[in-house]
Design an enzyme around this catalytic site. Structure first.
Site, PDB file in Angstrom:
ATOM      1  N   HIS A   1      -2.972 -14.476  22.151  1.00 26.96           N
ATOM      2  CA  HIS A   1      -3.224 -13.043  22.007  1.00 26.96           C
ATOM      3  C   HIS A   1      -3.748 -12.402  23.279  1.00 26.96           C
ATOM      4  O   HIS A   1      -3.878 -11.186  23.350  1.00 26.96           O
ATOM      5  CB  HIS A   1      -4.238 -12.828  20.889  1.00 26.96           C
ATOM      6  N   CYS A   2      -4.063 -13.208  24.311  1.00 24.15           N
ATOM      7  CA  CYS A   2      -4.705 -12.662  25.518  1.00 24.15           C
ATOM      8  C   CYS A   2      -3.859 -12.807  26.776  1.00 24.15           C
ATOM      9  O   CYS A   2      -3.460 -11.816  27.377  1.00 24.15           O
ATOM     10  CB  CYS A   2      -6.060 -13.331  25.738  1.00 24.15           C
ATOM     11  N   LEU A   3      -3.612 -14.057  27.189  1.00 25.35           N
ATOM     12  CA  LEU A   3      -3.059 -14.269  28.522  1.00 25.35           C
ATOM     13  C   LEU A   3      -1.710 -13.600  28.765  1.00 25.35           C
ATOM     14  O   LEU A   3      -1.512 -13.017  29.829  1.00 25.35           O
ATOM     15  CB  LEU A   3      -2.963 -15.768  28.823  1.00 25.35           C
TER      16      LEU A   3
ATOM     17  N   VAL B   1      -0.689 -10.970  27.501  1.00 25.98           N
ATOM     18  CA  VAL B   1      -0.804  -9.546  27.157  1.00 25.98           C
ATOM     19  C   VAL B   1      -1.746  -8.793  28.084  1.00 25.98           C
ATOM     20  O   VAL B   1      -1.386  -7.781  28.697  1.00 25.98           O
ATOM     21  CB  VAL B   1      -1.261  -9.384  25.693  1.00 25.98           C
ATOM     22  N   ASP B   2      -2.970  -9.295  28.226  1.00 31.66           N
ATOM     23  CA  ASP B   2      -4.025  -8.522  28.883  1.00 31.66           C
ATOM     24  C   ASP B   2      -3.701  -8.125  30.322  1.00 31.66           C
ATOM     25  O   ASP B   2      -3.928  -6.969  30.711  1.00 31.66           O
ATOM     26  CB  ASP B   2      -5.344  -9.290  28.828  1.00 31.66           C
TER      27      ASP B   2
END
Length: 416
Positions: A256-258, A260-261
């Site tokens: 959910h992070c790498l 996307v962010d």
């Protein structure tokens, strides 16, 4: 205090339960009625909160879960922990917008709203604040308080409350109240001068990891072309006690992070400043093609053994996006499976951390990593080295293994 935590996922539920444990009255709000039904009977679906712990705060009356927005009335502090996905490379902030409108309808003078959802710098002051003001008729700073405090979930070494917590506010009073709230939950809080600093700090943290993983993935491809063992190279470099941080290659990044962010910052930079964020874009390109590289290595290995990939039996081990995770979001295993199926391979997957039926992102039959399944495969690909896998058994029974995690050895094993 009366606390609302909007969003009861992997970020919101641990925060809600911890806030209840330290003495607040907490309402866990989620628009998913199925989630609320599970929470109401004390069944947790988040790894960082086990069901007995959830039932304890339910039984004490300190925590309740609801999908009814009317239950939000009268809150002292509301924390927004909703998803912020990318849609075709563009940040989708509709969850934040919808949640802000819902909270704004119940916002009263003196209350505080904190955003924890990751987004581009400016989201708190340029998006959240105006929606709250428009919906409530109140003025931020004068009538209500607001700020940003990024989540830092997902590390097994550091506990939830032991991980230092960044805090910020739209003004000095907001920062004071927000810091005081989180001081009661976390062992250490780190105040910064404003929401944009905290928002950019969160993106820097994840972009640092993203870029370095990309670099080591590309280095792994180069090392293989040179005939050098990248894992030995990494271990050798890691003996330097300064100026080096160890990263290891793998089949790609996910979660959910790498993936996307860093793209939030890239989008913001390009759209509003006209400046490309080249490191993030290059890193995204490298990591996006790592599943292709894994498949290419596997096809070459099968060819050397006289086995065409079309019709071959391939067993993928570890389908989640990282070690011992329970999350398939954006996992590179989906792309590996897709590519192999497109080449005519018969692909099976073993994932002990995900119950059958919860893997709709993967179009592969699920099997156990048993000696029979391992021995029956023309090739085994170790994508994630979960602790529940019997690595010694895999070494013994697999005819050939492409090890993406450097956990196996033997004449039948090649590392990425």
């Amino acid at each position: 205090m009366q606390i609302v935590v909007a969003g009861q996922g992997y970020v919101g539920l641990p925060l809600a339960v911890r806030a209840a444990e330290v003495g607040h009255r907490v309402v866990g709000y989620d628009v998913d009625p199925h989630r609320v039904q599970l929470l109401a009977v004390g069944q947790s679906y988040v790894r960082d909160v086990d069901s007995p712990r959830l039932r304890a705060v339910l039984d004490s009356g300190a925590y309740s879960a609801t999908a009814d927005a009317a239950a939000l009335a009268g809150f002292d502090i509301a924390v927004i922990t909703v998803p912020t996905p990318l849609r075709d490379g563009v940040p989708d902030l509709t969850y934040i917008e919808s949640c802000a409108r819902t909270l704004g309808e119940h916002l009263r003078p003196g209350a505080t709203v904190v955003l924890e959802s990751t987004s581009y710098p400016g989201t708190t002051e340029e998006l959240l604040l105006p929606i709250l003001e428009e919906t409530s008729g109140l003025k931020g700073g004068a009538d209500f308080l607001a700020g940003f405090s990024p989540e830092r979930i997902g590390n097994k070494r550091w506990s939830f409350d032991g991980t230092p917590k960044l805090v910020s506010g739209i003004d000095a009073k907001s920062l004071y109240v927000i810091k005081n709230f989180y001081d009661g939950i976390f062992q250490t809080t780190v105040p910064v001068s404003g929401p944009k600093v905290a928002e950019l700090a969160k993106l820097l943290e994840n972009t640092f990891r993203f870029v370095n993983i990309s670099m080591i993935n590309e280095m792994a491809m180069l090392a293989d072309a040179l005939g050098v063992n990248i894992w030995e190279v990494i271990d050798a470099a890691a003996t330097k006690p300064f100026g080096f941080t160890k990263f290891t290659p793998g089949p790609g990044v996910g979660g959910h992070c790498l993936p996307v962010d860093p793209m939030f910052l890239s989008w913001k930079s390009q759209q509003e400043l006209g400046i490309p964020f080249r490191f993030a874009e290059l890193a995204a390109d490298v990591n996006r093609h790592m599943p292709d590289y894994v498949v290419r290595r596997l096809v070459e290995a099968l060819s050397k053994r006289g086995i065409p990939v079309s019709g071959s039996q391939i067993l993928l081990l570890g389908l989640t996006y990282k070690y011992d995770a329970t999350d398939l979001r954006n996992s590179p295993s989906a792309r590996v499976a897709e590519l192999l199926i497109g080449l005519g391979a018969e692909v099976r997957g073993a994932e002990p951390n995900i119950p059958d039926g919860d893997d709709t992102e993967l179009n592969v039959p699920r099997v156990d990593a048993s000696p029979v399944e391992v021995a029956a495969a023309d090739a085994v690909v170790l994508l994630m080295d979960h602790p529940r896998f019997d690595l010694a058994m895999i070494e013994k029974h697999a005819p050939y293994v492409l090890d993406c995690r450097n956990r196996l050895s033997g004449a039948n094993v090649e590392t990425l």
